[in-house]
Design an enzyme around this catalytic site. Structure first.
Site, PDB file in Angstrom:
ATOM      1  N   HIS A   3       0.841  -1.200   0.000  1.00 20.07           N
ATOM      2  CA  HIS A   3       0.000   0.000   0.000  1.00 20.07           C
ATOM      3  C   HIS A   3       0.877   1.250   0.000  1.00 20.07           C
ATOM      4  O   HIS A   3       2.073   1.165   0.247  1.00 20.07           O
ATOM      5  CB  HIS A   3      -0.890   0.039   1.256  1.00 20.07           C
ATOM      6  CG  HIS A   3      -0.101   0.191   2.524  1.00 20.07           C
ATOM      7  ND1 HIS A   3       0.585  -0.851   3.107  1.00 20.07           N
ATOM      8  CD2 HIS A   3       0.156   1.269   3.311  1.00 20.07           C
ATOM      9  CE1 HIS A   3       1.200  -0.437   4.184  1.00 20.07           C
ATOM     10  NE2 HIS A   3       0.972   0.855   4.337  1.00 20.07           N
ATOM     11  N   ASP A  61       0.888   5.126   1.980  1.00 24.42           N
ATOM     12  CA  ASP A  61       0.248   5.800   3.101  1.00 24.42           C
ATOM     13  C   ASP A  61      -0.433   7.066   2.573  1.00 24.42           C
ATOM     14  O   ASP A  61       0.172   7.823   1.818  1.00 24.42           O
ATOM     15  CB  ASP A  61       1.290   6.167   4.180  1.00 24.42           C
ATOM     16  CG  ASP A  61       1.900   4.928   4.840  1.00 24.42           C
ATOM     17  OD1 ASP A  61       1.334   3.834   4.690  1.00 24.42           O
ATOM     18  OD2 ASP A  61       2.947   5.074   5.510  1.00 24.42           O
ATOM     19  N   HIS A  91       4.801   0.095  -0.129  1.00 22.23           N
ATOM     20  CA  HIS A  91       5.595  -0.721   0.785  1.00 22.23           C
ATOM     21  C   HIS A  91       4.733  -1.838   1.367  1.00 22.23           C
ATOM     22  O   HIS A  91       3.505  -1.800   1.266  1.00 22.23           O
ATOM     23  CB  HIS A  91       6.207   0.151   1.897  1.00 22.23           C
ATOM     24  CG  HIS A  91       5.207   0.999   2.639  1.00 22.23           C
ATOM     25  ND1 HIS A  91       4.655   2.153   2.117  1.00 22.23           N
ATOM     26  CD2 HIS A  91       4.638   0.861   3.861  1.00 22.23           C
ATOM     27  CE1 HIS A  91       3.816   2.677   2.983  1.00 22.23           C
ATOM     28  NE2 HIS A  91       3.775   1.914   4.056  1.00 22.23           N
ATOM     29  N   ARG A 127       8.452  -9.036  14.914  1.00 21.58           N
ATOM     30  CA  ARG A 127       8.788  -7.670  14.503  1.00 21.58           C
ATOM     31  C   ARG A 127       7.871  -6.715  15.246  1.00 21.58           C
ATOM     32  O   ARG A 127       6.669  -6.968  15.380  1.00 21.58           O
ATOM     33  CB  ARG A 127       8.583  -7.526  13.000  1.00 21.58           C
ATOM     34  CG  ARG A 127       8.752  -6.091  12.484  1.00 21.58           C
ATOM     35  CD  ARG A 127       8.612  -6.051  10.960  1.00 21.58           C
ATOM     36  NE  ARG A 127       8.460  -4.675  10.482  1.00 21.58           N
ATOM     37  CZ  ARG A 127       9.468  -3.898  10.111  1.00 21.58           C
ATOM     38  NH1 ARG A 127      10.709  -4.344  10.153  1.00 21.58           N
ATOM     39  NH2 ARG A 127       9.245  -2.667   9.688  1.00 21.58           N
TER      40      ARG A 127
HETATM   41  C1  LIG Z   1      -7.775  -0.609   3.968  1.00 21.87           C
HETATM   42  C2  LIG Z   1      -7.444   0.495   4.620  1.00 21.87           C
HETATM   43  C3  LIG Z   1      -6.724   0.519   5.934  1.00 21.87           C
HETATM   44  C4  LIG Z   1      -6.156   1.931   5.984  1.00 21.87           C
HETATM   45  C5  LIG Z   1      -7.289   2.698   5.365  1.00 21.87           C
HETATM   46  C6  LIG Z   1      -7.620   1.880   4.117  1.00 21.87           C
HETATM   47  C7  LIG Z   1      -6.539   2.130   3.066  1.00 21.87           C
HETATM   48  C8  LIG Z   1      -5.176   2.536   3.657  1.00 21.87           C
HETATM   49  C9  LIG Z   1      -4.869   2.027   5.069  1.00 21.87           C
HETATM   50  C10 LIG Z   1      -3.960   2.987   5.824  1.00 21.87           C
HETATM   51  C11 LIG Z   1      -2.462   2.813   5.497  1.00 21.87           C
HETATM   52  C12 LIG Z   1      -1.639   3.789   6.336  1.00 21.87           C
HETATM   53  C13 LIG Z   1      -2.125   3.949   7.786  1.00 21.87           C
HETATM   54  C14 LIG Z   1      -3.668   4.007   7.893  1.00 21.87           C
HETATM   55  C15 LIG Z   1      -4.089   4.284   9.318  1.00 21.87           C
HETATM   56  C16 LIG Z   1      -4.225   4.996   6.906  1.00 21.87           C
HETATM   57  O1  LIG Z   1      -4.489   6.147   7.104  1.00 21.87           O
HETATM   58  O2  LIG Z   1      -4.374   4.361   5.688  1.00 21.87           O
HETATM   59  C17 LIG Z   1      -4.201   2.720   7.287  1.00 21.87           C
HETATM   60  C18 LIG Z   1      -5.728   2.470   7.373  1.00 21.87           C
HETATM   61  C19 LIG Z   1      -6.091   1.512   8.528  1.00 21.87           C
HETATM   62  O3  LIG Z   1      -5.344   0.596   8.836  1.00 21.87           O
HETATM   63  O4  LIG Z   1      -7.174   1.712   9.098  1.00 21.87           O
HETATM   64  O1  LIG Z   2       4.797  -2.308  10.361  1.00 18.03           O
HETATM   65  C1  LIG Z   2       5.527  -1.846   9.493  1.00 18.03           C
HETATM   66  O2  LIG Z   2       6.739  -1.970   9.503  1.00 18.03           O
HETATM   67  C2  LIG Z   2       4.910  -1.056   8.365  1.00 18.03           C
HETATM   68  C3  LIG Z   2       3.397  -1.023   8.433  1.00 18.03           C
HETATM   69  C4  LIG Z   2       2.801   0.028   7.553  1.00 18.03           C
HETATM   70  O3  LIG Z   2       3.250   0.267   6.473  1.00 18.03           O
HETATM   71  C5  LIG Z   2       1.632   0.791   8.046  1.00 18.03           C
HETATM   72  O4  LIG Z   2       1.155   0.526   9.174  1.00 18.03           O
HETATM   73  O5  LIG Z   2       1.185   1.708   7.310  1.00 18.03           O
HETATM   74 FE   LIG Z   3       2.295   1.998   5.558  1.00 16.31          FE
END
Ligand SMILES: C=C1C[C@]23C[C@H]1CC[C@H]2[C@@]12CCC[C@@](C)(C(=O)O1)[C@H]2[C@@H]3C(=O)O
Ligand SMILES: O=C(O)CCC(=O)C(=O)O
Ligand SMILES: [Fe+2]
Length: 328
Positions: free
Chosen positions: A201, A203, A258, A268
């Site tokens: 994905h 961020d 990533h 981890r």
């Molecule tokens: C399927 C998902 C899960 C999301 C939202 C959506 C798409 C991207 C994911 C993330 C990825 C980065 C952190 C997070 C907190 C964010 O802002 O986008 C994640 C969120 C979650 O884990 O809730």
């Molecule tokens: O846990 C990690 O090292 C990366 C996870 C990640 O990319 C995320 O939580 O957005």
């Molecule tokens: Fe991430």
């Protein structure tokens, strides 16, 4: 450690071993924040990879280790206890399920909003200590994110130098913090396949600051779509360009794809700060970076983008919906 249900190929995703990814890459850009060339190296890294490693960041190892050890303690609690801090919709304790649309990974986590004191309904001395350390760490992460964002603006030669950092510094900034725990998965060591810990994905926010213990598994995708393994380094931070920064630079900086592969031998533990803008903020290319070019993106607020991300799957190209197709 039986924390998550055993992996079975129907439930989890596996990826085939790939030689390039399994050999650690030595090409990850390295930025020493104490050196004068930091700003130009950061700009180059954001253009080429959307990713870099930072040393001499000024966060004492002691503070990091303390938080890490409280986090390990938290994850070693019985599942029923941890679930009192959940479910993660979106904030709280989550296990295996990531987001609301069916994504799963070999991971359990705490996802927290940075604007709230962490009132997970758990009590006890250890939890209070954990909560307190989390709050201090979040402040340190915000400051470091802002320092790096200022260097980006300086490196791009745009004024004022806080054009990016002011969004994360704002009281209304919609930032998040996540602690991910990937238990060691011995089954995976036997069949040699790679079980996905956290699927690929980008961020959505502006910038993410990642710190992990010395366990490998983190990979980034290069422009040609190949994956490289990032050698773990528990003393350093790894910085990801987020989708919002890609838009603000009109595509000059690229948000990095990533993922994390589960590890067969060691657990981890990673902690990630996601620096986001206030919900009402318009995310659009900075005029000073347009130089007469048109915006590559349709206009949207962070509120709109964030909402739309929750309707997507982890691996989706979320920015795709906001790209302006040039009329030909
Ligand atoms: C399927 C998902 C899960 C999301 C939202 C959506 C798409 C991207 C994911 C993330 C990825 C980065 C952190 C997070 C907190 C964010 O802002 O986008 C994640 C969120 C979650 O884990 O809730
Ligand atoms: O846990 C990690 O090292 C990366 C996870 C990640 O990319 C995320 O939580 O957005
Ligand atoms: Fe991430």
């Amino acid at each position: 450690m039986v924390l998550l249900s055993k992996p079975s190929s129907e439930q989890y995703t596996y990826v085939r071993n790939n030689m390039q990814a399994t050999t650690f890459s030595s090409s990850i850009p390295l930025v020493d924040l104490s050196k004068p060339d930091a700003k130009s190296l950061i700009v180059k890294a954001c253009e080429d990879f959307g990713f870099f490693k930072v040393i001499n960041h000024g966060i004492p190892m002691e503070a990091i280790s303390q938080l890490e050890s409280e986090a390990f303690k938290f994850f070693s609690l019985p599942l029923t206890e941890k679930e009192k801090a959940g479910p993660a919709n979106p904030f709280g304790y989550g296990n295996k399920r990531i987001g609301p649309n069916g994504d799963v990974g070999w991971v359990e986590y705490l996802l927290l909003n940075t604007n709230q004191e962490h009132n997970f309904s758990l009590h006890g001395k250890d939890i209070d200590k954990f909560r307190c350390l989390l709050n201090d760490y979040k402040c340190a992460m915000r400051n470091m994110a802002c320092e790096i964002l200022d260097l980006m603006a300086e490196g791009l030669k745009i004024q004022p130098k806080n054009v990016f950092s002011k969004l994360v510094m704002d009281k209304q900034s919609d930032s998040a913090f996540r602690v991910n725990h990937y238990p060691a998965c011995p089954e995976l060591a036997i069949n040699g396949e790679n079980l996905i810990g956290f699927g690929e994905h980008t961020d959505p926010q502006i910038i993410s600051l990642l710190r992990s213990n010395n366990t490998s598994g983190f990979q980034i995708s290069l422009r040609d779509g190949s994956w490289i393994s990032v050698p773990p380094d528990h003393r350093s931070f790894f910085i990801n360009v987020g989708d919002s920064l890609q838009v603000m630079t009109n595509g000059r900086f690229k948000s990095v794809r990533h993922r994390v592969l589960a590890n067969g031998i060691n657990p981890r533990l990673s902690m990630i700060y996601f620096g986001g803008p206030p919900l009402s903020e318009k995310i659009a290319p900075l005029p000073s970076l347009m130089k007469g070019n048109e915006s590559l993106y349709k206009e949207f607020t962070w509120f709109e983008y964030k909402n739309s991300t929750y309707g997507t799957r982890l691996a989706d190209n979320r920015l795709g919906n906001y790209e302006r197709i040039a009329a030909s």
